[in-house]
Design an enzyme around this catalytic site. Structure first.
Site, short mmCIF file in Angstrom:
data_model
loop_
_atom_site.label_atom_id
_atom_site.label_comp_id
_atom_site.label_asym_id
_atom_site.label_seq_id
_atom_site.Cartn_x
_atom_site.Cartn_y
_atom_site.Cartn_z
N HIS A 67 0.83 -1.21 0.00
CA HIS A 67 0.00 0.00 0.00
C HIS A 67 0.87 1.26 0.00
CE1 HIS A 67 -3.79 2.19 1.11
NE2 HIS A 67 -2.91 3.03 1.65
N GLU A 68 1.81 1.33 0.94
CA GLU A 68 2.66 2.52 1.02
C GLU A 68 3.58 2.61 -0.20
OE1 GLU A 68 1.69 4.60 3.06
OE2 GLU A 68 0.48 3.26 4.30
N HIS B 119 1.73 4.48 -2.85
CA HIS B 119 1.84 5.93 -2.65
C HIS B 119 3.22 6.42 -3.10
CE1 HIS B 119 -1.90 6.81 -0.61
NE2 HIS B 119 -1.70 5.92 0.36
N GLU C 238 -4.72 7.76 -3.12
CA GLU C 238 -5.22 6.51 -2.57
C GLU C 238 -5.48 5.50 -3.69
OE1 GLU C 238 -5.12 6.15 0.59
OE2 GLU C 238 -6.26 4.31 0.95
#
Lengths: 498, 498
Positions: A259-260, A263, A289
């Site tokens: 997830h990170e 980003h 997101e």
């Protein structure tokens, strides 16, 4: 000095002050000893104040007024002036005293919330939350908007309003609730092997390997441990991620890292020429997101991805996984649950948690929902959407920090916007890359990352979200691609017609 | 607002800006990925510039002028105004353009030096070094001083001048050279066991244990790895140290850690009420160095200290040390050598290295020594003082970074001042604590640390060095206590009359 040159120099100073504040925040969350807390809060506040003073300075207004003709230009400088003008207007709308009152009340409320959440005592924090709602309303009054939440939504997700979000969300919810019901009626996948001994060091090494394989550049970033994972950018050459590790469950560290990484891939691939300008950042919370969720879910929880990665995961953790088939594993990491907690929820139910919060925020700001009625409203909606009722407020309306440290409004819609966009962007990528599934199954993520870089990442904040989505996918934002993705993925997984 | 209140508020902002810049520097040296370098340099430069602008602001001058009557007061506020006035006067003396020229040239020179040092090519860096000398002279011209080096010495070691240092150093050197000769004429202690396998993890754990035992508070600090060890203070609650590890030699990590712990004990024990003011810092480079050296040498290389610690060290590294007696160990860590490199030199010869640099700095600034003659002058002095001649400039006048990144002058004398003070302070402590040796032999460092805190640390920069030394030791600074300490320690160790 030429006004544009002066503007860019001033924007660079603002960017550097913000970056310095973020380095201090990163350190606060990673390595700072407990004794440093008091002074650190003061140091960060000073840097934020200096940045705000420059953002809202009279000279900034003069420069932008002089350059206002450029704001309509198609050029990069045109986009830069548009963004700078928008930032200036936002920065000068709200009186400094109100900003300070909000910030100070946020600190008090946060401490009270932490205690109230622990003690499951909503009443203890209610009066302070009421004051936060009051301050939030006063904040919104300084904007010319149709709905008070628009003042906050516009900050994070420019172009969106209460009206457009309510339309989008009600359509999504209408389709999502039956899908969730259909899935929850089916037998639950076996997840027992996920609760096993997964040594921390190995988890971290595997997560870093996956992150690097997805294209995260460790020469321009690093990963550290924090209580709550996050991504943070100090410059295009220094974009860091953090994670946490549960020794009995590798999914938290692994999917959190992916997830990170999503980003970070966005930030690391923005045109370096935008460094130090308002264009050198993701264009909205929702679009940001969309990238964390695209990599986490549409790639990271997909069958093709694990065709390549699962043997490596099995080799890393032979004890719990050697006898688990790829199909069983894939089902386990895509379990749909009647959960109470947003941050632990699966990609199908997640948006129900988010839309609940958005609708309650709207109702509170409209004056339709009093703070004292919040717990009941929360629980009723959980019952309606997910068929479950929180046994405590700790697991209900006290679970998220957002309403208890910043103004009420605008902090949640980006999560669902991101999910919707992630499917729409991925759909466009799949059309452009007919071999995408086969590539992912061979561990070749380069073509997908290049497509995303070309169409989204490199532009930074050049395009506002609406324009970016239209340019990239040829259509306006819609819940359909996301719903189609869910149906196509979860129908076969749960052996049910959706 | 009352002028004193306004002054303190402004000093706090300056202190916070400096602290923020230091957090960025700490990160640059510890965890920053390579890609972050460019932007980081710019971010630090911005924070430094903002701090300098406030330090030298017109309003600061007005406040200090209004408060000038207080500068003679005995009170804490009197000391604060004295320090602030001194900082303001220094900050406003030199034109900003010259400061910027010095800073820019420093960056260019530093890169050239790193290459020249590696290639042993003094000629390659000579013209840039000549320009640095020129800039240094121009800097000094803005001060009303008897000798150009006084402009720099005053910054680091207020109260000292070329005249007083030359007197002090010539007296010290006259006694030191014969002592070194006498020791070097004796057989060298056996140090073979120091070159062995000392696992890095164990070294770090042992060093941290020693640091904590000396009183370093890890709740208000931490230790990390860097290329060059340092201590850095962000606030009284956050004072960090760094170290490095050589897996074949534990002394670098251990004594380096004790050295930085000494600096940190000073900073951690300054009265917390001084936080955010110019009083919340060590009072001079010399006094700071006196504390790192006191703990490193007068405690850390003493017989009593190792009576307590040596069994623990042996238990940590049984393989190389089990059969080495305490006496042999103590001799080995106190070996006097005809070394070429300052940073590797023992406590007896160290000051000869330092005084060489100070005298050459004076000669360069006086115009008595041309840059082109620097290598020869360096080598001749090494021959005279230490009886050894550097085979290369890399091991000679290219070895230290100081002249190649900041103005020439003032960066070295503090090391020797610190050594002299360390013995004078330790002597006073020993008088006040008759059981000190016995206490150290039991691992009880509390009484010594309390005495130092009471007499030195807690005062921060309240007293200028001269006054502090007089108050604490009842005498002016003198080389005698240091020489007496060397004679008393090294005579028996080397079995020679000194």
């Amino acid at each position: 000095m030429n006004a544009l040159v002066e503007l860019k120099s001033e924007l660079r100073a603002i960017s550097d002050l913000n970056a310095a504040a973020m380095v201090l925040e990163w350190d606060q969350n990673t390595y700072m000893p407990p004794g440093g807390a008091d002074a650190r809060g003061r140091q960060i506040a000073l840097l934020s104040r200096l940045a705000h003073e420059r953002r809202s300075a009279k000279r900034m207004g003069e420069l932008l007024s002089e350059l206002s003709a450029m704001a309509d230009a198609e050029s990069v400088d045109g986009a830069l002036v548009r963004r700078a003008l928008r930032d200036y207007q936002r920065a000068t709308k709200v009186p400094a005293e109100l900003m300070e009152a909000i910030s100070n009340h946020g600190s008090v409320l946060y401490s009270a919330w932490a205690a109230a959440r622990k003690a499951n005592d909503f009443e203890a924090v209610r009066p302070l939350l009421e004051k936060n709602l009051e301050l939030s309303k006063r904040y919104a009054e300084h904007f010319e908007v149709d709905h008070p939440i628009d003042a906050f939504v516009d900050e994070h997700d420019p172009g969106m309003t209460a009206a457009s979000l309510k339309t989008l969300f009600s359509s999504l919810r209408a389709d999502l609730v039956p899908i969730v019901e259909a899935l929850l009626a089916r037998p639950e996948p076996d997840r027992s092997f996920l609760d096993a001994d997964y040594p921390e060091e190995k988890q971290l090494a595997f997560a870093a390997e996956v992150s690097a394989a997805l294209g995260y550049d460790f020469q321009r970033g690093r990963q550290d441990l924090t209580h709550h994972p996050f991504m943070i950018r100090f410059s295009s050459g220094d974009v860091r991620i953090t994670t946490r590790v549960d020794p009995r469950d590798f999914t938290d560290c692994l999917f959190g890292t992916i997830h990170e990484t999503g980003h970070a891939l966005y930030e690391q691939n923005i045109d370096r020429a935008f460094d130090g300008t308002p264009l050198g950042a993701g264009t909205s919370t929702g679009v940001h997101e969309s990238q964390s969720r695209l990599w986490e879910n549409l790639v990271g929880r997909s069958r093709p991805f694990w065709e390549h990665m699962y043997p490596k995961l099995q080799a890393t953790f032979p004890e719990p996984l050697a006898d688990v088939s790829l199909d069983d594993f894939h089902r386990a990491i895509n379990t749909v649950e009647r959960g109470l907690v947003r941050v632990d929820s699966d990609e199908v139910t997640y948006n129900l948690h988010v839309m609940l919060r958005f609708d309650l925020e709207c109702a509170m700001l409209e004056g339709e929902l009093a703070i004292r009625d919040l717990p009941e409203a929360w629980n009723a909606r959980m019952e309606a959407d997910l068929g479950t009722k929180p046994p405590t407020d700790t697991l209900g309306c006290l679970q998220d920090v957002h309403w208890y440290c910043i103004p009420i409004g605008g902090a949640f819609q980006g999560y669902t916007l991101g999910n919707l966009m992630s499917a729409q962007f991925f759909g466009a990528a799949s059309k452009a890359l007919p071999e995408l599934d086969a590539q992912l199954a061979k561990g070749e993520v380069g073509p997908l990352r290049s497509w995303l870089t070309e169409n989204i990442y490199r532009h930074g904040a050049t395009y506002f979200p609406d324009e970016l989505i239209q340019r990239t996918t040829g259509a306006a934002l819609s819940p359909e691609p996301f719903l189609a993705y869910l149906r196509k993925k979860y129908g076969p997984l749960y052996d049910v017609e959706l």
